[in-house]
Enzyme design. Sequence first.
Site, PDB file in Angstrom:
ATOM      1  N   GLU A  79      38.663  60.099  25.850  1.00  0.00           N
ATOM      2  CA  GLU A  79      37.812  59.391  26.802  1.00  0.00           C
ATOM      3  C   GLU A  79      37.858  60.048  28.186  1.00  0.00           C
ATOM      4  O   GLU A  79      38.210  59.419  29.188  1.00  0.00           O
ATOM      5  CB  GLU A  79      38.225  57.912  26.866  1.00  0.00           C
TER       6      GLU A  79
ATOM      7  N   ASP B 279      40.002  50.440  17.330  1.00  0.00           N
ATOM      8  CA  ASP B 279      40.401  50.046  18.678  1.00  0.00           C
ATOM      9  C   ASP B 279      40.639  48.544  18.810  1.00  0.00           C
ATOM     10  O   ASP B 279      39.812  47.846  19.399  1.00  0.00           O
ATOM     11  CB  ASP B 279      39.315  50.489  19.673  1.00  0.00           C
TER      12      ASP B 279
ATOM     13  N   GLU C 183      41.543  42.158  24.633  1.00  0.00           N
ATOM     14  CA  GLU C 183      40.303  42.866  24.971  1.00  0.00           C
ATOM     15  C   GLU C 183      39.147  42.497  24.036  1.00  0.00           C
ATOM     16  O   GLU C 183      38.064  42.150  24.490  1.00  0.00           O
ATOM     17  CB  GLU C 183      40.557  44.375  24.930  1.00  0.00           C
TER      18      GLU C 183
HETATM   19  C1  GCU Z   1      40.062  51.106  24.761  1.00  0.00           C
HETATM   20  C2  GCU Z   1      39.805  50.431  26.077  1.00  0.00           C
HETATM   21  C3  GCU Z   1      39.939  51.383  27.213  1.00  0.00           C
HETATM   22  C4  GCU Z   1      41.310  52.083  27.145  1.00  0.00           C
HETATM   23  C5  GCU Z   1      41.477  52.733  25.786  1.00  0.00           C
HETATM   24  C6  GCU Z   1      42.863  53.320  25.568  1.00  0.00           C
HETATM   25  O1  GCU Z   1      39.040  52.001  24.473  1.00  0.00           O
HETATM   26  O2  GCU Z   1      38.525  49.857  26.072  1.00  0.00           O
HETATM   27  O3  GCU Z   1      39.821  50.651  28.403  1.00  0.00           O
HETATM   28  O4  GCU Z   1      41.420  53.021  28.138  1.00  0.00           O
HETATM   29  O5  GCU Z   1      41.285  51.776  24.784  1.00  0.00           O
HETATM   30  O6  GCU Z   1      43.606  52.748  24.783  1.00  0.00           O
HETATM   31  O7  GCU Z   1      43.210  54.331  26.133  1.00  0.00           O
END
Ligand code: GCU
Length: 683
Positions: free
Chosen positions: A288, A367, A395
Site C-alpha cells: 500500500e 484483510d 475496522e
Molecule cells: C488495512 C487497513 C489499512 C492498514 C492496512 C495494514 O488495509 O485498511 O488502514 O494500513 O490494513 O494492515 O497495513
Amino acid sequence: MSSKKYNMWLQYQPILNTTCKKHYQKMLTTLYVNGNAPTIQSAEQELTDAIFTMLGQRITSKSDMDHATIVIGNIEEISSLLSNDHIARLAEMNEEGYLVIENQGKIIISGNSDAAVLYGVHHLLRNMQLEQDLISLAVFEQPKNQFRMLNQWDNLNGSVERGYSGKSIFYQNGKIVKDKTRIKDYARYLSSVGINAISINNVNVWEEESYFITKKYLPEIREIADIFRAYGITLYLSINFASPMTIDGMSTADPLNQSVQNWWKDKIAEIYHYIPDFGGFIVKADSENRPGPFTYNRDHADGANMLAKAFEPYGGKVIWRCFVYNHLQDWRDRTTDRARAAYDHFKPLDGKFHENVILQIKNGPMDFQVREGVSPLIGAMPNTNQMIEFQVAQEYTGQQIDLCYLLPQWKQILQFDTYIKGAGTTIAEIVAGTIHTYKYSGIAAVSNIGGDDENWTGNTLAQANLYGYGRLIWNPDLSAEEIAQEWIVQTFGNKKEVSNTLGEMLLNSWEIYENYTAPLGVGWMVTPGVHYGPNIDGYEYSKWGGTYHFADRDGVGVDRTKETGTGFTTQYAEPNQNLYNDVSKCPDELLLFFHHVPYKYTLKNSKTIIQHIYDTHFKGFEQVEDLIKKWDSLADLIDEERFKNVQNRLKQQKNNAREWRDQINTYFYRKSGVADKQNRAIY
Ligand code: GCU
C-alpha cells in the site's frame, strides 16, 4: 481520571457479598514484598490500591514475611514458604510462569520473573473481583504464547488509523503527549491481561514519524518505554524502510548496500543508548505505497535480514509484516488474487530469515473481514519464526458502533487445523511455537483504544474484545463464554441477570453482524475508504472498476479453485485443499470465498444461496432489534452513563443493519431476478 467507564475491567468495586468480604478482610491484612524492580513496585501498588477499594481497608507493610498475610516477590528469598513440589512446578514453567498459593491463611504470590509476579497479583485480584474463595488456592499458570503484543496504529498528529475511539493517547497535534497518565493506565490494563509487547506508532510510517528513531523523539519515547517496562511490556517502533533516505538524504535504501547497512547499524546502536531493552522494529514494506526492498530488486529476506543483523548484538527483533500485495492489480483478471499474495511472496523464502526475524501474518489472506479462510501461510514455513495478527479494532466488523464480540472468531481461527504436520497442527499450536519449534512466535493485534472517549473504546462493550484478546492469547484453551463472563462481572459487577443477558448478547453478536452484512464469506461490500456501511460494488483501489464478489445475473462468489479459478486453494495442505476446492464439500460459511456459484445453488443447510441471503439479512436485522430489547432490560442494573453509551450505539447499529439488509436484498433480487420465497418486502 477515574470513573466506571474509564476503569474498564479494573473496577475493583466494593465487595457486596458480606461473607466473602469478611473472608477477604480477615485474610488480607499485611503485606511483605520481596524485590524492588519497577514491575514489583507496580504489583505492590496495584494490590494495595485494589484491596483498599474492594475491602475498605489498607494493608500494612511488614518487614518480615513470617508475619505477613500476603507475600509477593521473587522466588529466591521466599522459597522457604513453599513446598519442594511447588518449587519444582514453578521451575518447570517458562519465564512468565507464576504461582498463587494459600497456605495456612497466608497467600504467596511468586514467579519466574518480576513480570510474572505482577501477573500473579492480577490473578488474585481477578479472583477477588469474581468473588472466589481464596482458601486452598493453588494456581500455577504460564502463558501459552511467548509474544503477546498490541500494535497501535497511532499517528503523531493525534489521529489513529482505523481508530474508532477518538484521538491517540500517545500523540496530540504533532507532539508526544506531555501528560502520560493515560499511557500509564493503559499499561496497567494491558498488564492485567498479560500483554508483554507494544508498538506505539502506525505501521504506515509517514514523513515525520520516520524521525521517531532519532534524537528528536527518542528522549520522550524513552519515557514511554519506562512506563511500559514497569508493567512488563517491551516497547517496539514501526519504521519507514526508506529511513536512510528520509532522515539523512541518502540516495538509496537498498538493503544490500554497505552504507545503508552501516546507517542502520549506527541507528540501532543509538536507539539502545536511550532504551537498553528496546524490543525492535515492526516493518510494513512494499505494501500500500510503503517503500521496501522490491524497489531495489531485493526480496523481503534481504530487507529483514539487514535490520536483523544490526539488532543481533542487542537481542532486538524484526517483526516483518506479510501484508504484502499489489493493491493496484486488476481485480477482474482472475489469474491474480490478493488472497494468494502473502503466501506467494513469502513461502519461497522459508529458511532465509535470520533467527531474530518474526513474520507477522494477518489471520486471513485478505484483510480482517467478518469471515474469511485462515491464512494458509501460517505454519507453511517450518524454518521461519511466525506470529499471527488479529485486529481488535473493529475496522470491518462494525467500527465499535455495532456490537461484535470477536472472541468466537479468534477461537475458531486458533482451533483451525492446518494439517501441515498431520492432524492437530492447529494455528494455536503453530503460533505457540510447538509445531516447528520457532525461536520466537506468538500473537499480535491492532489495538482498539483512543483517548477522546473516556471509556477508551467508543462503545463500552468493545472493551470486552481488548480484555478477551489478552486473556485468550495467554490461554487459548479458555472459551469465549468464560472470558465473556469474567469480563462482565469485573466490568459491571456480580449480577446474574447482567451476566446472563449480556453474555448472550456478546456471544451471538459476531453471527448477528455477519447475518446482516456480507454473506457466506464473500466479504467486503463496504463503503470504500471508511469501511463502514454497505456499498456492494464498492471496490477500494481499482482504476478499472470491478467488485470483490463477482456477482452477475447468474451467480456470485470468487472462484479460487485450482481448475477454473485463481488456484488459491492449492496453498492449503490436504485435506483442507480438497475441502475448499470441492464445491460440494466446502463449508457453507466460506462458500463464496472459494467458489462462484449460481443463485439457486443449494447450500448444506438446504437453502439456495439467494434464499439464504434474504433469510440471513431479514434475520440479522431482527436480531439487532432483539439486542436492543435485551440491553434495555438491564436499564436498572447498569449505571446510566454506560447504559446510555451502549443504548445509543445499538440504535446506530439498528440503522446500519437496516441499510445493509435493504441494500443487499435489493441488489441480489435485481441481479438474480429470483423472488423471496416468503414474499417479504424487498426495497
Ligand atoms: C488495512 C487497513 C489499512 C492498514 C492496512 C495494514 O488495509 O485498511 O488502514 O494500513 O490494513 O494492515 O497495513
